[in-house]
Scaffold this motif. Structure first.
Motif, PDB file in Angstrom:
ATOM      1  N   ALA A 271       2.556   3.320   8.370  1.00 28.73           N
ATOM      2  CA  ALA A 271       2.382   1.909   8.717  1.00 28.73           C
ATOM      3  C   ALA A 271       3.474   1.029   8.119  1.00 28.73           C
ATOM      4  O   ALA A 271       3.524  -0.161   8.427  1.00 28.73           O
ATOM      5  CB  ALA A 271       1.007   1.417   8.253  1.00 28.73           C
ATOM      6  N   PHE A 272       4.360   1.595   7.292  1.00 27.85           N
ATOM      7  CA  PHE A 272       5.302   0.767   6.539  1.00 27.85           C
ATOM      8  C   PHE A 272       6.749   1.161   6.797  1.00 27.85           C
ATOM      9  O   PHE A 272       7.070   2.325   7.038  1.00 27.85           O
ATOM     10  CB  PHE A 272       5.003   0.850   5.038  1.00 27.85           C
TER      11      PHE A 272
ATOM     12  N   ALA B 292      11.736  -7.111   0.438  1.00 30.22           N
ATOM     13  CA  ALA B 292      13.028  -7.526  -0.119  1.00 30.22           C
ATOM     14  C   ALA B 292      13.118  -7.364  -1.630  1.00 30.22           C
ATOM     15  O   ALA B 292      14.151  -6.943  -2.151  1.00 30.22           O
ATOM     16  CB  ALA B 292      13.301  -8.986   0.262  1.00 30.22           C
ATOM     17  N   LEU B 293      12.067  -7.704  -2.354  1.00 33.04           N
ATOM     18  CA  LEU B 293      12.200  -7.819  -3.804  1.00 33.04           C
ATOM     19  C   LEU B 293      12.339  -6.476  -4.502  1.00 33.04           C
ATOM     20  O   LEU B 293      12.758  -6.415  -5.656  1.00 33.04           O
ATOM     21  CB  LEU B 293      11.020  -8.606  -4.372  1.00 33.04           C
ATOM     22  N   ILE B 294      11.972  -5.381  -3.806  1.00 34.47           N
ATOM     23  CA  ILE B 294      12.201  -4.057  -4.389  1.00 34.47           C
ATOM     24  C   ILE B 294      13.343  -3.340  -3.682  1.00 34.47           C
ATOM     25  O   ILE B 294      13.502  -2.137  -3.813  1.00 34.47           O
ATOM     26  CB  ILE B 294      10.921  -3.190  -4.384  1.00 34.47           C
ATOM     27  N   ASN B 295      14.126  -4.110  -2.944  1.00 30.00           N
ATOM     28  CA  ASN B 295      15.314  -3.576  -2.299  1.00 30.00           C
ATOM     29  C   ASN B 295      16.523  -3.910  -3.180  1.00 30.00           C
ATOM     30  O   ASN B 295      16.784  -5.074  -3.455  1.00 30.00           O
ATOM     31  CB  ASN B 295      15.478  -4.219  -0.916  1.00 30.00           C
ATOM     32  N   PRO B 296      17.272  -2.912  -3.639  1.00 29.14           N
ATOM     33  CA  PRO B 296      18.386  -3.206  -4.547  1.00 29.14           C
ATOM     34  C   PRO B 296      19.476  -4.057  -3.909  1.00 29.14           C
ATOM     35  O   PRO B 296      20.291  -4.653  -4.614  1.00 29.14           O
ATOM     36  CB  PRO B 296      18.923  -1.819  -4.921  1.00 29.14           C
TER      37      PRO B 296
ATOM     38  N   ASN C 217       0.677   4.467  -2.570  1.00 25.79           N
ATOM     39  CA  ASN C 217       2.118   4.467  -2.811  1.00 25.79           C
ATOM     40  C   ASN C 217       2.834   5.083  -1.616  1.00 25.79           C
ATOM     41  O   ASN C 217       2.472   6.159  -1.146  1.00 25.79           O
ATOM     42  CB  ASN C 217       2.436   5.249  -4.082  1.00 25.79           C
ATOM     43  N   VAL C 218       3.859   4.387  -1.145  1.00 27.49           N
ATOM     44  CA  VAL C 218       4.563   4.805   0.062  1.00 27.49           C
ATOM     45  C   VAL C 218       6.032   5.056  -0.256  1.00 27.49           C
ATOM     46  O   VAL C 218       6.769   4.138  -0.626  1.00 27.49           O
ATOM     47  CB  VAL C 218       4.431   3.746   1.171  1.00 27.49           C
ATOM     48  N   ALA C 219       6.411   6.303  -0.181  1.00 25.94           N
ATOM     49  CA  ALA C 219       7.805   6.736  -0.243  1.00 25.94           C
ATOM     50  C   ALA C 219       8.476   6.350  -1.558  1.00 25.94           C
ATOM     51  O   ALA C 219       7.810   6.131  -2.580  1.00 25.94           O
ATOM     52  CB  ALA C 219       8.576   6.219   0.967  1.00 25.94           C
ATOM     53  N   ASP C 220       9.805   6.271  -1.526  1.00 21.71           N
ATOM     54  CA  ASP C 220      10.595   6.287  -2.752  1.00 21.71           C
ATOM     55  C   ASP C 220      10.480   5.032  -3.594  1.00 21.71           C
ATOM     56  O   ASP C 220      10.792   5.057  -4.782  1.00 21.71           O
ATOM     57  CB  ASP C 220      12.068   6.551  -2.433  1.00 21.71           C
ATOM     58  N   ARG C 221      10.055   3.911  -3.012  1.00 22.79           N
ATOM     59  CA  ARG C 221       9.949   2.681  -3.805  1.00 22.79           C
ATOM     60  C   ARG C 221       8.556   2.060  -3.693  1.00 22.79           C
ATOM     61  O   ARG C 221       8.377   0.889  -3.987  1.00 22.79           O
ATOM     62  CB  ARG C 221      11.028   1.679  -3.385  1.00 22.79           C
ATOM     63  N   SER C 222       7.590   2.867  -3.277  1.00 16.75           N
ATOM     64  CA  SER C 222       6.207   2.377  -3.133  1.00 16.75           C
ATOM     65  C   SER C 222       6.196   1.088  -2.304  1.00 16.75           C
ATOM     66  O   SER C 222       5.830   0.012  -2.771  1.00 16.75           O
ATOM     67  CB  SER C 222       5.565   2.163  -4.505  1.00 16.75           C
ATOM     68  N   TRP C 223       6.584   1.217  -1.037  1.00 15.98           N
ATOM     69  CA  TRP C 223       6.874   0.076  -0.182  1.00 15.98           C
ATOM     70  C   TRP C 223       5.638  -0.712   0.232  1.00 15.98           C
ATOM     71  O   TRP C 223       5.759  -1.856   0.683  1.00 15.98           O
ATOM     72  CB  TRP C 223       7.633   0.544   1.067  1.00 15.98           C
TER      73      TRP C 223
ATOM     74  N   GLN D 164       2.007   1.064  -7.480  1.00 13.27           N
ATOM     75  CA  GLN D 164       0.960   0.476  -6.652  1.00 13.27           C
ATOM     76  C   GLN D 164      -0.288   1.351  -6.767  1.00 13.27           C
ATOM     77  O   GLN D 164      -0.192   2.518  -7.117  1.00 13.27           O
ATOM     78  CB  GLN D 164       1.408   0.382  -5.190  1.00 13.27           C
ATOM     79  N   PRO D 165      -1.451   0.852  -6.452  1.00 16.84           N
ATOM     80  CA  PRO D 165      -1.804  -0.527  -6.109  1.00 16.84           C
ATOM     81  C   PRO D 165      -2.057  -1.354  -7.370  1.00 16.84           C
ATOM     82  O   PRO D 165      -2.148  -0.814  -8.469  1.00 16.84           O
ATOM     83  CB  PRO D 165      -3.100  -0.348  -5.318  1.00 16.84           C
ATOM     84  N   ILE D 166      -2.174  -2.662  -7.193  1.00 16.67           N
ATOM     85  CA  ILE D 166      -2.428  -3.563  -8.312  1.00 16.67           C
ATOM     86  C   ILE D 166      -3.804  -3.286  -8.901  1.00 16.67           C
ATOM     87  O   ILE D 166      -4.771  -3.100  -8.166  1.00 16.67           O
ATOM     88  CB  ILE D 166      -2.396  -5.027  -7.847  1.00 16.67           C
TER      89      ILE D 166
END
Length: 766
Positions: free
Chosen positions: A77-78, A83-87, A293-299, A336-338
């Motif tokens: 789904a993601f 943006a904020l976790i995108n280097p 948690n989704v993939a390499d940066r928990s998107w 994640q999650p909070i």
């Protein structure tokens, strides 16, 4: 269960490592492609949306990891979009999530997914009624949004679905009552379970020993739930995950940000039924947490899990699942999650002792904290008493009633400081010279002498336009019905889609407005007051200094910065902040959304204090052009200099009962002030030093807080040598209402976290 708790815990960590190794996401593309090209004999609307969801569920590739205890993923789904976790994120280039086709830039050709396929689906999406209507709305309000006087988004995320009826009774028990579209959508969860059951059976045929036994058990569970009722903790978690997966796929890509709600209360009846002890329950919850948690940066960002809280009579509702979930969180320490905790006057001391390990373990997640007594009091004016125990938290910090409240929480964003800038400069931007507000020119002394009156008049103008634009975004989004989600948000009873802009599908409804710049505004008004009183001849000088960003007038800059500032328990700025917060909240509440319900004032700034500050010129408090605004309702970093006690006294004065949409507040705390010999003792000290004076000093007061317990020096060491200080590759810090891996963040956000620790403002004086 065939696995021991110890084995399940090891599997969960292997499952997370496997997930973090994924550096591409294209499931969302396959989902949208399946829906877009399906041959469906139904016009646009709820029925077509349900049939498209069925196509997605039937077409999406599925698998079950060798490390998984449960079936299910929200990965498909993601996209790699947040943006904020995108280097590569840059404050100066970020322009919001206003183009729904921008996500097609977040996927690279892979396998048989060619650029031609990507471009074709993007163009088909661009021609949709949703995108066409949304684009027209943004174009109509481009002038005001170009430098973020306000901003709007098309949102239905930040909701808390109520899966409890399905867990208790099963989908089959609800189908006769459901409208046709919702019935088809609900049956999608059964289709998904059936597909996973076949995979489990095939894998079991090739497996041996405990894995074979577990896969056979899993297949049996999938044949039972979610079609029928759950009768154990394992069955409840499995049912919940499948429902969540379908809900997210329905809104792919990027269904930000659904939240679980009061998780300990959701799952405790099933734990009690199957009899897991704390360790066994925690082992299952470890897998539950990895799912988010989704993939390499928990998107999949800002999905909230809540524990603790009270009932209508003030009795504490913590239970064995509360502590099992906390154990799982602490051991896994995932981005994640909070985790959020609801506290109240009768929260047991053991709960605070258990929290100590989170606050005082370096690089460990720290929970968000909510004062449940105040939530009951504040929302009790608008919510039926029977619904109050179901108050939960959506996204970062927005209080909503689980399963009954569509708050459209991030529908609009308001930049008070930009409107102040335009007021001071006769409607023109100090940054670009563009005219963003049509007002009569006035001399400097007249502007300053009537600053408040002129500001609030201009704010009125912008709020009217903001509400119109926000409602336009909501109407555009109504082209994309969500029958599955609606069935879990009261739609079976109301018969209306949760996104319907003509008929209310949820019991409660509103639209959110996130407000930026409280302390910058208060400090600016007070600085102008002082200048008019002490050096009125400098009126023109002040406006010229603002236009030139103080470059030629360091003496005036020093004078302005020396004026009283919010956060030091000083009467002038604190009272001004109260007046601004109250008046602006009331002005926002007078605006009505697409159904005639009030907009809800939300004084939170999820890193947008950076983004929106970038579009604001210099302000009379001494803040430079393009400098960040204050975070949430906190003082601007560096301006509160008198320590934690006086900062808390300033905070206690604000009118929290008017913050119906929520607010943000952060404390950076030096761990050296907490001297007990163990985590449990330091947890008690945290309650005494921080929570007791903030949350429990008054009947009506603050109801939200998050903390980072560390020092700037520590974080700089982590950045300089991550292999030494974060050997796992994960070092959790709070970014706003969510925690993330500090090492995943863009450099701008990393530096903002370091700066906002602001330890001088939280000094514990002897």
């Amino acid at each position: 269960m065939t696995y021991t708790p110890l084995r399940l815990a090891a599997m969960a960590k292997d499952l997370f490592a496997e997930e973090r190794a994924i550096d591409h996401l294209e499931g969302w593309f396959l989902a949208r492609e399946a829906a877009a090209y399906a041959e469906i004999d139904a016009p646009a609307g709820e029925l077509r949306a349900a049939l498209e969801l069925k196509e997605i569920i039937q077409a999406i590739p599925l698998s079950i990891s060798a490390h998984a205890a449960f079936a299910g993923t929200q990965r498909d789904a993601f996209a790699r979009s947040y943006a904020l976790i995108n280097p590569e994120f840059r404050v100066e280039t970020f322009s919001g999530y206003c183009d729904p086709t921008a996500v097609f830039g977040d996927i690279q050709p892979i396998g048989d997914i060619t650029q031609a396929r990507i471009d074709a689906l993007r163009e088909k999406t661009r021609q949709s009624a949703y995108v066409t209507q949304l684009t027209e709305m943004y174009a109509a309000h481009e002038r005001s949004m170009s430098e973020v006087a306000f901003f709007v988004e098309q949102v239905t995320g930040h909701l808390i679905p109520d899966f409890r009826p399905i867990l208790k009774c099963g989908i089959d028990a609800l189908l006769d009552k459901a409208p046709e579209a919702m019935k088809i959508a609900l049956e999608c969860a059964k289709i998904l379970a059936g597909r996973y059951a076949e995979i489990a059976k095939k894998q079991a045929a090739q497996a041996e020993g405990a894995r074979k036994e577990h896969l056979e058990y899993l297949a049996g569970v999938l044949e039972k739930v979610p079609a029928g009722p759950a009768q154990s903790l394992f069955e409840a978690i499995q049912s919940f995950l499948l429902l969540w997966q379908v809900m997210c796929l329905e809104q792919a890509p990027n269904p930000f940000a659904f939240s679980v709600g009061n998780a300990d209360r959701i799952f405790e009846p099933y734990r009690a039924q199957s009899g897991e002890d704390r360790d066994a329950a925690a082992a299952l919850f470890r897998h539950f947490l990895v799912f988010f948690n989704v993939a390499d940066r928990s998107w999949a960002i800002s999905q909230n899990v809540l524990v603790g809280g009270r009932d209508l009579d003030g009795n504490d509702l913590t239970n064995p699942c509360t502590y099992a979930l906390m154990d799982a969180y602490y051991d896994m320490n995932l981005p994640q999650p909070i985790l959020s905790c609801k506290l109240h006057k009768n929260t047991p001391n053991d709960f605070y002792r258990e929290l100590g390990r989170f606050w005082f373990t370096p690089g460990c997640l720290t929970p968000s904290l909510f004062q449940d007594d105040m939530l009951f009091s504040m929302l009790g004016r608008d919510v039926d008493a029977a619904d109050l125990p179901d108050i939960a938290v959506a996204g970062c910090q927005e209080p909503l009633v689980m399963g009954k409240d569509n708050g459209n929480t991030t529908n609009s964003w308001l930049n008070l400081a930009k409107i102040l800038e335009l007021t001071l400069n006769n409607g023109k931007s100090l940054l670009t010279g563009k005219t963003l507000l049509d007002v009569d020119n006035a001399p400097a002394i007249e502007i300053l002498q009537n600053l408040r009156e002129r500001f609030y008049a201009n704010l009125d103008t912008f709020l009217d336009e903001m509400a119109e634009a926000a409602n336009g975004a909501s109407r555009a989004l109504s082209n994309l019905p969500v029958p599955f989600l609606s069935a879990c948000m009261g739609g079976i009873e109301s018969g209306a889609d949760v996104r319907d802009t003509r008929k209310q599908g949820t019991k409660y409804n509103g639209s959110g407005c996130l407000i930026h710049g409280l302390s910058v505004m208060a400090d600016s008004f007070i600085a102008v007051d002082h200048l008019l009183k002490e050096r009125p001849r400098d009126a023109d000088r002040l406006l010229e200094a603002l236009r030139t960003n103080f470059e030629n007038d360091q003496e005036l800059l020093a004078y302005l910065k020396a004026c009283p500032k919010f956060g030091n328990n000083l009467e002038e700025p604190d009272s001004e902040a109260v007046r601004i917060a109250q008046r602006v909240s009331e002005m926002i509440a007078r605006r009505k959304n697409y159904l005639g319900n009030p907009f809800r004032a939300d004084w939170s700034t999820p890193s947008t204090h950076l983004l929106y500050g970038y579009w604001v010129g210099a302000t009379p408090d001494g803040r430079p052009a393009r400098g960040q605004l204050n975070y949430g309702v906190d003082p601007l970093f560096g301006e509160a200099e008198m320590g934690l006690g006086l900062r808390v006294l300033s905070a206690l004065k604000l009118p929290y009962g008017s913050f119906k949409g929520g607010y943000a507040s952060h404390l950076g705390l030096d761990p050296r002030y907490f001297t007990a010999p163990d985590f449990e003792g330091r947890g008690e000290q945290f309650y005494e030093y921080v929570l007791k004076p903030l949350f429990f000093a008054r009947e009506e007061g603050p109801f939200y807080l998050y903390v980072n317990v560390t020092t700037p020096e520590t974080l700089r060491k982590v950045l300089a040598n991550p292999k030494k200080y974060a050997p796992s590759g994960v070092y959790i810090m709070r970014i706003h209402g969510t925690f993330v891996n500090f090492l995943d963040l863009s450099p701008a956000i990393q530096q903002d976290i370091i700066a906002r620790l602001d330890l001088e403002s939280t000094r514990l004086n002897a």
